[in-house]
Design a protein around this motif. Structure first.
Motif, PDB file in Angstrom:
ATOM      1  N   GLN A 143      69.929  46.274  51.688  1.00 31.97           N
ATOM      2  CA  GLN A 143      69.070  46.275  50.501  1.00 31.97           C
ATOM      3  C   GLN A 143      69.675  47.111  49.381  1.00 31.97           C
ATOM      4  O   GLN A 143      69.612  46.730  48.201  1.00 31.97           O
ATOM      5  CB  GLN A 143      67.688  46.804  50.880  1.00 31.97           C
ATOM      6  CG  GLN A 143      66.899  45.878  51.792  1.00 31.97           C
ATOM      7  CD  GLN A 143      65.599  46.508  52.283  1.00 31.97           C
ATOM      8  OE1 GLN A 143      65.403  47.717  52.188  1.00 31.97           O
ATOM      9  NE2 GLN A 143      64.713  45.679  52.817  1.00 31.97           N
ATOM     10  N   THR A 146      72.633  45.095  47.960  1.00 34.22           N
ATOM     11  CA  THR A 146      72.102  43.963  47.198  1.00 34.22           C
ATOM     12  C   THR A 146      71.537  44.428  45.864  1.00 34.22           C
ATOM     13  O   THR A 146      71.751  43.793  44.816  1.00 34.22           O
ATOM     14  CB  THR A 146      71.017  43.237  47.996  1.00 34.22           C
ATOM     15  OG1 THR A 146      71.559  42.789  49.245  1.00 34.22           O
ATOM     16  CG2 THR A 146      70.497  42.027  47.230  1.00 34.22           C
ATOM     17  N   GLY A 147      70.825  45.546  45.888  1.00 36.00           N
ATOM     18  CA  GLY A 147      70.289  46.101  44.652  1.00 36.00           C
ATOM     19  C   GLY A 147      71.390  46.484  43.676  1.00 36.00           C
ATOM     20  O   GLY A 147      71.247  46.307  42.453  1.00 36.00           O
ATOM     21  N   SER A 148      72.505  46.994  44.190  1.00 37.30           N
ATOM     22  CA  SER A 148      73.637  47.355  43.322  1.00 37.30           C
ATOM     23  C   SER A 148      74.208  46.125  42.631  1.00 37.30           C
ATOM     24  O   SER A 148      74.496  46.146  41.424  1.00 37.30           O
ATOM     25  CB  SER A 148      74.733  48.039  44.154  1.00 37.30           C
ATOM     26  OG  SER A 148      74.261  49.232  44.744  1.00 37.30           O
ATOM     27  N   MET A 151      71.763  44.955  39.931  1.00 39.52           N
ATOM     28  CA  MET A 151      71.863  45.777  38.726  1.00 39.52           C
ATOM     29  C   MET A 151      73.089  45.372  37.909  1.00 39.52           C
ATOM     30  O   MET A 151      73.033  45.275  36.685  1.00 39.52           O
ATOM     31  CB  MET A 151      71.941  47.259  39.105  1.00 39.52           C
ATOM     32  CG  MET A 151      70.685  47.840  39.730  1.00 39.52           C
ATOM     33  SD  MET A 151      69.246  47.807  38.620  1.00 39.52           S
ATOM     34  CE  MET A 151      68.369  46.386  39.280  1.00 39.52           C
TER      35      MET A 151
END
Length: 307
Positions: A143, A146-148, A151
């Motif tokens: 997670q 994936t968030g990186s 962004m």
């Protein structure tokens, strides 16, 4: 009236490092070697992490993604730069410039957040070792990574939309060796208020937030290390994050130098600073993590040891 009579731009000119033929050949060979080492080093790091069970941990999961991001960001810039060294006309099509802006901002911001997640990982490992395996689970690490990327994707799309709204009726010479949104905004003859707001907002929300995570994490890490009573314990704790501190210092140091210094698009020093974080850093990262990391060296030794 100027906007109505403005001809749609089809090509930009990139300002090279020098016009001297001998110097251009020398720089071409130097940057070609750097790019080859970048490809081999980052692909080798990815392959080593995947092939070594002892490296299947959160720290190396983030490192493998960092190697992938470095490989992609360097490939988006360096090949074009190498071609320009051997070309008399150093031009780039409008579509190619848009693609470079997207790739650079996508992977550049992704790297910022990956470095922040790696700092958070070291914070959990040093400051909260008992709950570290529970908190940094494979699902949570996925997670975070994936968030990186999300962004980075948001930043890349925002800067690309920002560029597509600009008009260029005057000079089309970019004082860099690749397309970046800041010099493009300076070249634009249209109203750049919205573009500057998008650029400032992106830098504030994404860049400063990722940098703040790194800063807060390492303040807590240093505080925890200083409270360790044994010298051997302090040495081991520091060695686990020394490579990451080196990478963060090089990446953020050169980036801040370029983007916070006034008139950076016309400075020769800023151009070489841009070389460091766009071309040199992707090559250095696998070297830093392999030469200063005993686990990586041990994994490499096991793989290369004769059966």
């Amino acid at each position: 009236m100027a906007e109505i009579n403005c001809t749609q731009v089809t090509e930009f000119s990139l300002m090279g490092f020098t016009e001297e033929p001998v110097a251009q050949v020398t720089l071409f060979l130097m940057f070609l070697l750097i790019y080859l080492f970048t490809i081999l080093g980052n692909l080798g790091m990815i392959a080593l992490i995947r092939a070594s069970p002892q490296l299947h941990s959160p720290m190396y999961y983030f490192l493998g993604n960092l190697a992938f991001v470095d490989l992609c960001s360097s490939t988006g810039i360096t090949p074009k730069m190498l071609v320009d060294f051997m070309s008399e006309k150093k031009g780039i099509a409008y579509v190619g410039c848009v693609a470079q802006v997207f790739i650079f901002d996508l992977f550049g911001m992704t790297e910022c957040f990956l470095l922040a997640m790696m700092a958070y990982d070291r914070y959990m490992a040093i400051c909260h070792p008992l709950v570290y395996p529970l908190v940094m689970s494979p699902k949570y690490c996925f997670q975070l990574v994936t968030g990186s990327y999300l962004m980075g994707l948001t930043n890349g799309m925002g800067q690309t939309i920002c560029m597509s709204s600009l008009s260029f009726c005057g000079s089309r010479v970019i004082h860099l060796f690749f397309c970046d949104i800041s010099p493009l905004i300076s070249l634009s003859t249209s109203n750049t208020t919205l573009s500057r707001i998008i650029l400032t907002t992106s830098a504030s929300l994404f860049g400063l937030s990722s940098g703040l995570i790194v800063l807060v994490s390492y303040v807590a890490i240093v505080s925890a290390i200083l409270n360790i009573r044994s010298a051997e314990g302090m040495r081991k704790a520091f060695s686990t994050c020394a490579s990451h501190i080196t990478t963060v210092s090089i990446f953020y140091g050169t980036s801040l130098f370029v983007y916070l210094k006034p008139s950076s698009d016309s400075s020769r020093d800023d151009k070489w600073a841009a070389v460091v974080y766009t071309v040199v850093t992707p090559m250095l990262n696998p070297l830093i993590y392999s030469l200063r990391n005993t686990e990586v060296k041990e994994a490499l030794r096991r793989l290369t040891k004769p059966k």
